[in-house]
Design an enzyme around this catalytic site. Structure first.
Site, PDB file in Angstrom:
ATOM      1  N   GLU A   1       0.864  -1.260  -0.013  1.00 28.85           N
ATOM      2  CA  GLU A   1      -0.096  -0.058   0.070  1.00 28.85           C
ATOM      3  C   GLU A   1       0.788   1.382  -0.113  1.00 28.85           C
ATOM      4  O   GLU A   1       0.527   2.335  -0.727  1.00 28.85           O
ATOM      5  CB  GLU A   1      -1.083   0.121   1.332  1.00 28.85           C
ATOM      6  CG  GLU A   1      -1.884  -1.148   1.075  1.00 28.85           C
ATOM      7  CD  GLU A   1      -2.772  -1.015   2.443  1.00 28.85           C
ATOM      8  OE1 GLU A   1      -4.070  -1.633   2.269  1.00 28.85           O
ATOM      9  OE2 GLU A   1      -2.385  -0.914   3.511  1.00 28.85           O
TER      10      GLU A   1
ATOM     11  N   GLU B   1      -3.381 -10.111   3.661  1.00 31.02           N
ATOM     12  CA  GLU B   1      -4.108  -9.827   4.999  1.00 31.02           C
ATOM     13  C   GLU B   1      -5.504 -10.515   5.136  1.00 31.02           C
ATOM     14  O   GLU B   1      -5.868 -11.014   5.934  1.00 31.02           O
ATOM     15  CB  GLU B   1      -4.858  -8.321   4.922  1.00 31.02           C
ATOM     16  CG  GLU B   1      -4.037  -7.174   5.135  1.00 31.02           C
ATOM     17  CD  GLU B   1      -3.316  -6.825   4.152  1.00 31.02           C
ATOM     18  OE1 GLU B   1      -2.326  -5.703   4.016  1.00 31.02           O
ATOM     19  OE2 GLU B   1      -2.943  -7.528   3.056  1.00 31.02           O
TER      20      GLU B   1
END
Length: 261
Positions: free
Chosen positions: A112, A132
């Site tokens: 990210e 995740e």
């Protein structure tokens, strides 16, 4: 100090930012807040033009959130600092070019962070993932950004399965600009940074604001705001000495001298 989790180096108008948290360059709340202060100061310093972000060592760029710190009490919804996680992805008006030099594993929040930059260079051994899903949580920023950067079905594959991409596949889908040997990665990042440093900072700022604003608007709505000078960076650019300098330099067949004013 040598024990600081973030190292910086400045050369003229270029700022190099290195995540240096052994063993994996993971980011806890304190580190994220430090990164936010660094990128805020980079944004506000008129003498700085370009930033490079990388990781220390040759194994990890950044794996994202520090799960050991989380186990010790860092809250996943805690205070990440002025720029959100990693210091830049929620930092308002960050209108300067940023280059990611990905020197190894780049996953989770580390991916990210890379997606928050403008250009991504990667070493031949770099790998990418959003794992995740395997820990029962959501890669929130990546869920927003990645489907807009690469084909939807590839982005959803990464988000749903957490599978790893090697650098060749990442390049094929378009979120890596260049693949380099580990030895040449930082040299190329600095070469590119120097090229950008020599360019017109007011134009870079306008490009970044236009691109950012256009994400949530229809084409004509953004065009109307540009032509009416309703975007701050565009209004500054159109009234600037640099705008005139660009035209004069072209007419006089010489290189322009950009002052950022």
């Amino acid at each position: 100090m040598t024990d600081q989790p973030i190292k910086t180096r400045r050369e003229d108008g270029i700022l190099e930012v290195t995540i240096d948290r052994p063993k994996a360059n993971a980011i806890d709340l304190v580190t994220s807040r430090i990164m936010g202060e660094i990128f805020r100061d980079f944004r506000d310093d008129e003498t700085l033009r370009v930033a490079i972000i990388t990781g220390a060592g040759e194994k990890f760029f950044c794996p994202g959130w520090d799960l050991k710190a989380a186990a010790s009490g860092d809250a996943v919804d805690g205070d990440y600092g002025v720029g959100g996680f990693g210091g830049m992805q929620e930092l308002r008006d960050l209108n300067k070019p940023i280059i990611a030099a990905v020197n190894g594993i780049c996953c989770g929040g580390g991916l990210e962070i890379a997606l928050s930059t403008d250009l991504i260079l990667a070493a031949e051994h770099a790998t990418f993932a959003l794992p995740e899903i395997r820990s029962g949580t959501v890669a929130d920023a990546a869920s927003i950004k990645l489907p807009k950067r690469i084909p939807y079905h590839i982005a959803m594959d990464m988000l749903f399965t957490g599978r790893w991409l090697d650098v060749q596949e990442a390049h094929r889908w378009g979120f890596v600009n260049e693949i380099l040997t580990a030895e040449k990665l930082m040299a190329r990042a600095w070469e590119l940074a120097r090229l950008l440093e020599s360019g017109p900072p007011l134009v870079y700022a306008a490009i970044k604001e236009v691109v950012r604003e256009a994400e949530g608007e229809k084409f004509q709505a953004t065009m109307n705001r540009i032509t009416r000078r309703q975007l701050k960076t565009v209004d500054i650019l159109y009234s600037s000495d640099d705008q005139l300098e660009g035209a004069r330099a072209f007419a006089e067949k010489r290189d322009p001298v950009w002052k950022g004013k």
